[in-house]
Design a protein around this motif. Structure first.
Motif, short mmCIF file in Angstrom:
data_model
loop_
_atom_site.label_atom_id
_atom_site.label_comp_id
_atom_site.label_asym_id
_atom_site.label_seq_id
_atom_site.Cartn_x
_atom_site.Cartn_y
_atom_site.Cartn_z
N THR A 126 0.83 -1.21 0.00
CA THR A 126 0.00 0.00 0.00
C THR A 126 0.86 1.25 0.00
O THR A 126 0.59 2.21 -0.73
CB THR A 126 -0.92 0.00 1.24
N VAL A 127 1.90 1.25 0.83
CA VAL A 127 2.81 2.39 0.88
C VAL A 127 3.47 2.61 -0.48
O VAL A 127 3.63 3.75 -0.93
CB VAL A 127 3.88 2.16 1.97
N ARG A 128 3.82 1.52 -1.14
CA ARG A 128 4.50 1.62 -2.44
C ARG A 128 3.56 2.11 -3.54
O ARG A 128 3.92 2.95 -4.37
CB ARG A 128 5.07 0.25 -2.81
N THR A 129 2.33 1.60 -3.54
CA THR A 129 1.40 1.94 -4.61
C THR A 129 0.70 3.27 -4.39
O THR A 129 0.28 3.92 -5.34
CB THR A 129 0.33 0.83 -4.76
N LEU A 130 0.54 3.67 -3.12
CA LEU A 130 -0.09 4.96 -2.81
C LEU A 130 0.96 5.94 -2.31
O LEU A 130 0.83 6.55 -1.25
CB LEU A 130 -1.19 4.77 -1.75
N ASN A 131 2.03 6.08 -3.08
CA ASN A 131 3.15 6.91 -2.63
C ASN A 131 2.86 8.40 -2.64
O ASN A 131 3.67 9.19 -2.19
CB ASN A 131 4.40 6.61 -3.47
N ASP A 132 1.70 8.79 -3.16
CA ASP A 132 1.34 10.21 -3.13
C ASP A 132 0.56 10.56 -1.87
O ASP A 132 0.19 11.72 -1.66
CB ASP A 132 0.50 10.58 -4.35
N SER A 133 0.31 9.56 -1.00
CA SER A 133 -0.42 9.79 0.25
C SER A 133 0.56 10.01 1.40
O SER A 133 1.39 9.14 1.69
CB SER A 133 -1.33 8.60 0.57
N SER A 134 0.45 11.14 2.06
CA SER A 134 1.34 11.42 3.19
C SER A 134 1.04 10.49 4.37
O SER A 134 1.94 10.18 5.16
CB SER A 134 1.19 12.88 3.62
N ILE A 135 -0.21 10.04 4.49
CA ILE A 135 -0.58 9.12 5.57
C ILE A 135 0.03 7.74 5.30
O ILE A 135 0.65 7.13 6.18
CB ILE A 135 -2.11 9.00 5.69
N ALA A 136 -0.14 7.25 4.09
CA ALA A 136 0.37 5.92 3.75
C ALA A 136 1.88 5.84 3.89
O ALA A 136 2.42 4.83 4.33
CB ALA A 136 -0.05 5.55 2.33
N LYS A 137 2.58 6.93 3.54
CA LYS A 137 4.04 6.94 3.62
C LYS A 137 4.53 6.72 5.04
O LYS A 137 5.58 6.12 5.26
CB LYS A 137 4.58 8.27 3.10
N LYS A 138 3.78 7.22 6.01
CA LYS A 138 4.24 7.16 7.40
C LYS A 138 3.74 5.92 8.14
O LYS A 138 4.08 5.70 9.29
CB LYS A 138 3.78 8.42 8.14
N MET A 139 2.91 5.10 7.49
CA MET A 139 2.39 3.90 8.14
C MET A 139 3.44 2.79 8.16
O MET A 139 4.13 2.56 7.17
CB MET A 139 1.14 3.40 7.41
N SER A 140 3.55 2.13 9.30
CA SER A 140 4.42 0.96 9.42
C SER A 140 3.83 0.05 10.48
O SER A 140 3.42 0.51 11.54
CB SER A 140 5.84 1.37 9.81
N CYS A 141 3.78 -1.23 10.17
CA CYS A 141 3.14 -2.15 11.12
C CYS A 141 3.63 -3.56 10.87
O CYS A 141 2.98 -4.35 10.19
CB CYS A 141 1.62 -2.07 10.99
N GLY A 142 4.79 -3.88 11.41
CA GLY A 142 5.34 -5.23 11.28
C GLY A 142 4.63 -6.20 12.20
O GLY A 142 3.76 -5.84 13.00
N ARG A 143 5.01 -7.46 12.11
CA ARG A 143 4.35 -8.52 12.88
C ARG A 143 4.46 -8.27 14.38
O ARG A 143 3.48 -8.38 15.12
CB ARG A 143 4.97 -9.87 12.53
N THR A 144 5.65 -7.91 14.85
CA THR A 144 5.86 -7.72 16.29
C THR A 144 5.03 -6.56 16.83
O THR A 144 4.39 -6.66 17.88
CB THR A 144 7.35 -7.46 16.58
N LYS A 145 5.01 -5.46 16.08
CA LYS A 145 4.23 -4.30 16.50
C LYS A 145 2.74 -4.62 16.51
O LYS A 145 2.01 -4.25 17.44
CB LYS A 145 4.51 -3.12 15.58
N ALA A 146 2.28 -5.34 15.49
CA ALA A 146 0.85 -5.68 15.40
C ALA A 146 0.43 -6.55 16.58
O ALA A 146 -0.62 -6.33 17.20
CB ALA A 146 0.57 -6.40 14.08
N GLU A 147 1.24 -7.55 16.91
CA GLU A 147 0.92 -8.42 18.04
C GLU A 147 0.88 -7.63 19.35
O GLU A 147 0.02 -7.87 20.21
CB GLU A 147 1.93 -9.56 18.13
N ALA A 148 1.82 -6.68 19.49
CA ALA A 148 1.86 -5.87 20.71
C ALA A 148 0.61 -5.02 20.85
O ALA A 148 0.05 -4.88 21.94
CB ALA A 148 3.11 -4.99 20.71
N VAL A 149 0.14 -4.45 19.75
CA VAL A 149 -1.07 -3.63 19.78
C VAL A 149 -2.29 -4.49 20.14
O VAL A 149 -3.15 -4.08 20.91
CB VAL A 149 -1.27 -2.91 18.43
N VAL A 150 -2.35 -5.70 19.59
CA VAL A 150 -3.49 -6.59 19.87
C VAL A 150 -3.51 -6.99 21.34
O VAL A 150 -4.55 -6.91 22.01
CB VAL A 150 -3.44 -7.84 18.97
#
Length: 624
Positions: free
Chosen positions: A95-119
């Motif tokens: 999504t970040v790669r294909t929507l590179n004109d979005s300032s929100i998408a550029k700053k999004m990051s959510c790897g497996r470890t971070k996702a599990e921690a949030v859950v």
């Protein structure tokens, strides 16, 4: 630079960084440094990360909130739809790669470890806290029932703990409070889990209206069971055992009266065809030759209440080709299967001719529709404790009517006429014994007398179009609610008058009356309480509707557990699966609705940015 003697040597262009002008050799030193491994590794890191200003949000700006809300919703979407965290991470990078004109998408990051921690550290505690807030939202805490059951995951014994309660806004609500591993299946071990889980969220056993579980001795034994131990703390707790389990056991008990082992036939035939594609294809050819539409042989699971009758239906649809095929393969047909089906070389007979096994299958297929219908009613979301007595009473009456009329199904009657007189008489006697056994078992395990407190709950179904003070008084006396819920009987009388007047208004027109009667019990009471302030009546109804009709919700928990805890995800921790179940079952919002809700909650956004936080830090968070 404050170090004495360094004022003339130091040169600096970056804050808190300095170089020695005497020792630094200029371009040669720079070229040598550029060729070192450390420098090249750092440069690769810079290229992968990009500039900090482009990809990192430093403070809680409006844009930062939108980025965090998007990340949290992405995680919520992953859990709700049973996706893997690796695939979710890949999708986000795409999504970040294909929507590179979005300032929100550029700053999004959510790897497996971070996702599990949030859950585990944010969404799961938040979901539980939302449930606790609903229970404590009024002047007095809402009554709720406790549900539990046990299931194996490999060599682990898993126990869910669920709640049921009623609110005028949401109706009957089922939520999961905890999901733990516990090898101790004794009554003491289960009670410890219940007490620990309740204490951890600030709930008390005094608020519990009923305890719901299957009918095993460990749950409802007379002397040393979970129920008796809970009553030591709360003497007024009610028994909310699973009535669908009673119906299932009734079938098992009644089937023992038949000389044809119907359940074993279903299991053996499925086992024979499920292991060989060649046999299945041969059966299809026999179906084509007999001009019969082929139906796949269905699997019956002995612990699944509703799987037997559909499997019998499929056997009957394939019956003539199936028999012909099994006879044609001769010695390849298992001896036990031949014995069960009474197969001989001339057993195929002529078209339309009946055999004893087919007659028994037809009888079971017909009579088990009654059992299937009752179980489905009991496990419906709209079914409440108010409806239990009438459902079980209707079930009993239908069994008695069939026995008295000697009706075993129309097709069964036709096939019986084609059997020899001795075989037909023997079959009829066994069919009657089946119904007699079923009737006796249901009467043994369900109290149809007026002493049963479920009998007195029936007026709350509002089927008569009114609710009298006398009916409410009987309910309060049977359940000992006057002191427990601080009911004012004088005020309750006035509320009954108001409620009856309101019911007359709601069902005044014929069309409105039909619409009203089509609603479930909980939905009717929701409409009444939203139209008028009836605090005493609401307290009584909330207590009654918190009592479950079956353990269907626990079964749904286990089904969802198996979907999430697959062989592919066998390394998931118990804590992660617990958190995913809580998020999946306790949040009813769609992903779009969840994004809008999270975006309004500044505290939740802050917690999500922190990733790993303690549960007490999210206790007060609230989705608007």
């Amino acid at each position: 630079m404050k170090t004495p003697g360094w004022e003339k040597c130091a040169i600096t262009h970056i804050k808190r960084t300095a170089l020695c002008a005497v020792c630094h050799g200029g371009l040669t030193d720079v070229n040598q440094h550029a060729s070192t491994g450390g420098h090249m590794m750092n440069m690769r890191g810079v290229k992968e990360r990009g500039t900090l200003d482009q990809f990192v949000v430093h403070q809680a700006t409006a844009e930062a909130d939108m980025v965090t809300a998007a990340e949290v919703t992405h995680i919520y979407h992953t859990v709700k739809h049973g996706l893997s965290y690796n695939s979710a991470d890949c999708a986000l990078k795409l999504t970040v790669r294909t929507l590179n004109d979005s300032s929100i998408a550029k700053k999004m990051s959510c790897g497996r470890t971070k996702a599990e921690a949030v859950v585990t550290d944010v969404l799961s505690p938040k979901a539980i806290e939302e449930v606790i807030k609903k229970l404590k939202s009024g002047a007095t805490p809402l009554p709720f029932s406790l549900h539990t059951d046990a299931s194996n995951k490999g060599n682990q014994k898993m126990f869910p703990l669920a709640l049921q309660f009623f609110t005028p806004e949401a109706g009957v609500v089922n939520k999961i409070l905890d999901f733990v591993e516990n090898p101790d299946e004794s009554a003491e071990g289960i009670v410890k889990i219940i007490q620990s889980s309740l204490e951890s969220v600030g709930l008390s056993l005094d608020q519990v209206s009923a305890f719901s579980a299957d009918n095993a001795n460990v749950n409802y034994g007379i002397h040393n069971s979970v129920f008796t131990k809970l009553k030591e703390t709360n003497s007024e707790i009610l028994r909310g055992n699973c009535h669908a389990h009673i119906v299932h056991n009734t079938v098992k008990k009644a089937l023992d009266k038949l000389s044809v082992d119907v359940e074993n036939i279903v299991l053996k035939i499925y086992s024979f065809f499920s292991t060989s594609a060649k046999r299945r294809e041969s059966l299809k050819e026999f179906c084509e030759f007999c001009d019969v539409e082929f139906h796949d042989i269905l699997r019956h699971v002995v612990t699944r209440w509703l799987s037997l009758n559909p499997a019998i239906t499929c056997l009957l649809q394939n019956w003539d080709p199936l028999k012909s095929y099994l006879i044609s393969i001769g010695e390849e047909c298992p001896r036990r299967l031949k014995e069960l089906l009474s197969l001989t070389e001339d057993a195929a007979g002529v078209e339309g001719e009946a055999d004893v096994v087919e007659v028994y299958l037809l009888f079971c297929n017909n009579v088990m529709c009654l059992f299937e219908e009752v179980v489905k009613k009991l496990e419906k979301n709209v079914t409440t404790s108010v409806d239990l007595y009438s459902i079980m009473e209707c079930f009993l009456k239908r069994l008695i009517q069939r026995r008295d009329d000697g009706f075993y199904g129309y097709l069964t009657r036709q096939k019986l006429q084609r059997l020899s007189p001795s075989d037909a008489d023997g079959a009829r006697q066994e069919f009657t014994a089946f119904l007699d056994t079923a009737i006796s078992y249901v009467r043994q395990w369900f109290d149809f007398s007026e002493e049963n407190w479920l009998f007195h709950l029936q007026p709350l179904s509002l089927a008569s179009g009114k609710i009298s003070f006398d009916d409410m008084e009987k309910i309060i006396e049977q359940l000992h609610l006057a002191g427990r819920l601080n009911i004012s009987m004088d005020e309750l009388y006035e509320e009954c008058v108001t409620a009856t007047s309101l019911l007359e208004h709601l069902t005044k027109e014929h069309q409105e009356k039909e619409k009203w009667q089509s609603k479930g019990t909980a939905e009717k009471w929701m409409e009444i309480f939203q139209a008028a302030d009836l605090p005493n009546m609401q307290a009584v109804v909330s207590f009654v509707l918190s009592i479950p009709s079956s353990t269907g919700f626990e079964e749904r928990i286990f089904s969802l557990m198996k979907n999430k805890w697959t062989d592919v995800r066998n390394k998931c921790s118990t804590e992660l699966i617990r958190s995913e179940l809580i998020v999946s079952l306790n949040y009813d919002m769609s992903c779009s609705e969840f994004y809008s809700a999270v975006l309004k909650d500044k505290q939740l956004l802050t917690a999500a940015r922190a990733q790993k936080i303690q549960m007490e830090k999210v206790v007060s968070f609230h989705i608007m």
